[in-house]
Design a protein around this motif. Sequence first.
Motif, PDB file in Angstrom:
ATOM      1  N   PHE B 227       0.758  -1.184   0.129  1.00 56.29           N
ATOM      2  CA  PHE B 227       0.031  -0.028  -0.109  1.00 56.29           C
ATOM      3  C   PHE B 227       0.954   1.080   0.123  1.00 56.29           C
ATOM      4  N   HIS B 228       2.131   1.189   0.147  1.00 53.75           N
ATOM      5  CA  HIS B 228       3.070   2.312   0.114  1.00 53.75           C
ATOM      6  C   HIS B 228       2.790   3.156  -1.041  1.00 53.75           C
ATOM      7  N   ASP B 229       2.584   4.397  -0.793  1.00 54.51           N
ATOM      8  CA  ASP B 229       2.462   5.491  -1.769  1.00 54.51           C
ATOM      9  C   ASP B 229       1.541   5.064  -2.864  1.00 54.51           C
ATOM     10  N   MET B 230       0.389   4.243  -2.364  1.00 53.34           N
ATOM     11  CA  MET B 230      -0.774   4.008  -3.480  1.00 53.34           C
ATOM     12  C   MET B 230      -1.954   4.652  -2.842  1.00 53.34           C
ATOM     13  N   THR B 231      -2.847   5.416  -3.699  1.00 52.27           N
ATOM     14  CA  THR B 231      -4.078   5.721  -3.243  1.00 52.27           C
ATOM     15  C   THR B 231      -5.023   4.473  -3.849  1.00 52.27           C
ATOM     16  N   LEU B 232      -6.382   4.815  -3.427  1.00 51.35           N
ATOM     17  CA  LEU B 232      -7.362   3.737  -3.730  1.00 51.35           C
ATOM     18  C   LEU B 232      -7.270   3.721  -5.443  1.00 51.35           C
ATOM     19  N   ILE B 235      -4.737   1.898  -6.753  1.00 51.69           N
ATOM     20  CA  ILE B 235      -4.774   0.413  -7.080  1.00 51.69           C
ATOM     21  C   ILE B 235      -5.838   0.096  -7.883  1.00 51.69           C
TER      22      ILE B 235
END
Lengths: 40, 485
Positions: B227-232, B235
Amino acid sequence: MDATLTPETWYWLLIPMPLVVLLSFLSWLIHAVSGKHKEG
Amino acid sequence: MDATTITFIIYLLGMIAIGVIAYRVTDNLSDYILGGRSLGPGVTALSAGASDMSGWLLLGLPGALFAAGMNQIWIAIGLAIGAYLNWQLVAPRLRVYTEQANNALTLPDFLENRFADDTRLLRVLSAVVILLFFTFYTSSGLVAGAKLFEATFGLPYATALWIGAGVIICYTFLGGFLAVSWTDFIQGILMFLALIIVPIVTLMAVGSWDDVTAAVAEKDANFLDAFHDMTLLGIISLAAWGLGYFGQPHILARFMAIRSLRDIPTARLIGMGWMVAGLFGAIFTGFIGIAYFGPEQIEDPEKVFILLTQVLFHPLVSGILLAAILAAVMSTIDSQLLVSSSAITEDFYKQILRKEASDKELVWVGRLSVLIIAVIATLLATDRESSVLSLVSYAWAGFGAAFGPIVLLSLLWRGLSRNGALFGMIAGAVTVVVWKAQTGGLFDVYEILPGFIVCGLVAILVSLFGKPASEDTKAEYDRVRAMWR
């Protein structure tokens, strides 16, 4: 989101991939057991 | 001549030999375009997978994992789910329907027959799109293959390009669909072995799994966090790649060519097993590669697979593993080349220009089309920086958004009308092009997602509120549906 997750979180994320193989296997098994593969 | 070169030459000669064998059993256009619908489950599964997965699987995905860590796995998850749904929802229905719908040999052929479209608009529009994009796709694949040759053997780019193109043209020209499928099968096995062996041997070289995670954490702890540096949205955008499967003509052709509906569960199991093992192999090659190279930087992360094979294996084995990359590239190019040739032969020549053409004539038109398209694609590829090749970035989303919802709806809903399909296709394609040109905020979402939604909505709304599907096509749908249930 990072704060609530441990570094091992990603192990769980790999579940969908083996899951589709498992579903394919179950579907194949049902098909084989029902004997449809022997017809025709 | 070193061991790696010898391995490559044996591999290329093997591909040509398969082309010659397939030539001997190809008698008519159905054989040339669709292998006479005679593929067994193993060949169907691996050739569908190998056509789908290009050099990205062995170079791009491990490179992305190596450079950014586990937050790159979302695309793999999306692809696995998309491919599974394609096998589950599309494969059996399309196999039955294409045979029942006047023995349709191509996707445009199926669409025309499914909607009894006597204006030929659906056929012509979809065939033109396929022809155009797959010529560029083929060209871009040839560039990738030639670069690999250039890097591995130090061959001049132009020589590498014409050798690679020559081999592909040779077996595709001679053996058509059977040659492409059989070579894809062998290429699929090579890719599978390479993606299993390389990460395992690298893991053994590093030590234990704990050593790997410790080394990765030492380099950058964020690399362990998906989930690092990831927005919904980020993804969703990556996972949305999986939506592309429903509209890829070269993959759908494999479903149409399987021997029997009864073989599909076995093919699905083999296909998904192959794909998931391959994706895991690619992910772990990149991930364990981080631990193997430690703080050492490599110039191009996409070369992580190549570097590992060169460092860890005997040149002979390394040659086989590197041939797997070439296999991945070639297996995609040959399928796209053949689908383009099919669009000319079946959708234009046979259906519109010369309806009375004999089988022998059609097969030779097919071969000639392969030759012409391949030569055009190769000439385009001689300029590796050609801006026209950037059109390829539209292809996966374009096919997925324009054809995907239409293929799904045409197989799942009796009420889809011809106008619904036509306007849906156009709306999906336009959305992809317009969305891609915008940047920032919501527009950073991969264009396949809005394109897919718009195409589906337009198709449904036009079918419901425009001129409805005819009773004949609905009755035909019900008749065919009874066969796959």
